[in-house]
Enzyme design. Sequence first.
Site, mmCIF file in Angstrom:
data_model
loop_
_atom_site.group_PDB
_atom_site.id
_atom_site.type_symbol
_atom_site.label_atom_id
_atom_site.label_comp_id
_atom_site.label_asym_id
_atom_site.label_seq_id
_atom_site.Cartn_x
_atom_site.Cartn_y
_atom_site.Cartn_z
ATOM 1 N N PRO A 107 20.257 25.781 70.942
ATOM 2 C CA PRO A 107 21.654 26.646 72.103
ATOM 3 C C PRO A 107 21.903 27.979 71.267
ATOM 4 O O PRO A 107 22.032 28.920 71.390
ATOM 5 C CB PRO A 107 22.669 25.481 71.054
ATOM 6 C CG PRO A 107 22.154 24.504 70.414
ATOM 7 C CD PRO A 107 20.678 24.596 70.220
ATOM 8 N N GLU B 285 18.894 17.554 65.679
ATOM 9 C CA GLU B 285 19.258 17.658 64.566
ATOM 10 C C GLU B 285 18.318 19.451 65.108
ATOM 11 O O GLU B 285 17.725 19.352 65.876
ATOM 12 C CB GLU B 285 18.136 16.870 63.422
ATOM 13 C CG GLU B 285 17.115 16.290 64.305
ATOM 14 C CD GLU B 285 16.529 15.349 63.610
ATOM 15 O OE1 GLU B 285 17.773 14.915 62.994
ATOM 16 O OE2 GLU B 285 16.045 14.216 64.193
ATOM 17 N N ARG C 168 11.609 24.683 92.259
ATOM 18 C CA ARG C 168 11.691 25.180 93.924
ATOM 19 C C ARG C 168 11.656 26.660 93.968
ATOM 20 O O ARG C 168 12.137 26.963 94.806
ATOM 21 C CB ARG C 168 13.368 24.440 93.530
ATOM 22 C CG ARG C 168 13.858 24.964 92.815
ATOM 23 C CD ARG C 168 15.925 24.533 92.742
ATOM 24 N NE ARG C 168 16.580 24.839 94.229
ATOM 25 C CZ ARG C 168 16.445 25.520 94.912
ATOM 26 N NH1 ARG C 168 16.668 26.343 94.200
ATOM 27 N NH2 ARG C 168 17.628 25.387 95.420
ATOM 28 N N ASP D 46 19.844 30.168 98.739
ATOM 29 C CA ASP D 46 20.666 29.965 97.465
ATOM 30 C C ASP D 46 21.864 30.642 96.872
ATOM 31 O O ASP D 46 21.630 31.960 96.983
ATOM 32 C CB ASP D 46 19.994 29.345 96.637
ATOM 33 C CG ASP D 46 19.718 27.377 96.854
ATOM 34 O OD1 ASP D 46 20.625 26.799 97.903
ATOM 35 O OD2 ASP D 46 18.681 26.590 96.274
HETATM 36 N N1 ADE Z 1 19.484 21.997 73.059
HETATM 37 C C1 ADE Z 1 21.041 21.151 72.474
HETATM 38 N N2 ADE Z 1 21.891 21.749 72.819
HETATM 39 C C2 ADE Z 1 21.157 23.045 73.816
HETATM 40 C C3 ADE Z 1 21.471 24.149 75.293
HETATM 41 N N3 ADE Z 1 22.405 24.013 75.030
HETATM 42 N N4 ADE Z 1 20.420 25.004 75.358
HETATM 43 C C4 ADE Z 1 19.644 24.512 75.213
HETATM 44 N N5 ADE Z 1 19.189 23.159 74.465
HETATM 45 C C5 ADE Z 1 20.108 22.593 73.263
#
Ligand code: ADE
Length: 223
Positions: A87, A114, A152, A167
Amino acid sequence: MRFDVLTLFPDMIENYCSLSIMKRARENNIIDVSTINPRDFSLDKHKKVDDTPYGGGAGMVLMAQPYVDAYESIIKYENSLTVMLTPQGKTFDEQMCVDFAKYEQIILICGHYEGFDERIRDIIKPYEVSIGDFVLTGGELPALCLIDSVSRKLDGTLGKLLSAEEDSFSNGLLEYPQYTKPREYRGYKVPEVLLNGNHSEIEKYRREESLKRTKERRSDLLE
Ligand code: ADE
């Protein structure tokens, strides 16, 4: 293009990539998808891959050794990119997807539950990618999003290349509304312009609908 996925849950990757368009792309040798499990590289007798964090705190941390050894066992192509799904990465978008489609090999590093020991980043130096501002339990779904959307873009994955070009996003706009048979369903009619076979009028209508939809739903894209 080859995808090598480092994951503690190879079945998640394998299952998705054995169905539908991904399955066909693999059978046609447009993509090759392999998984590698860091657990198989653990030196611990119980095949442990995580441990408690130094400094304390909740949860566990993925250990450097199984991840780094698994990564180093992968044969690297010359034109290869290593991506870590977290994230904390740069947010994935259509442009990144187009850029990634130029590589011969993408190595994807997935965590689960984790965080990674920071030395995995120090040693591997991956490009970090997030699929949005929300947290999942693992990197497998984000890795699959990347594999699917990059695949794709490759010639031959979709039946007609044109369907990828038209698209949402590929021209910077959201896609226009589509209709198929019948002409009328529950009182809703297919717009007349789509029935008259006038291609320049149809193109104009679709462009206008694309613009209208983008303005209503994603005005940020127009800017
Ligand atoms: N791992 C956990 N959440 C994630 C996200 N939003 N994007 C990429 N990898 C992740």
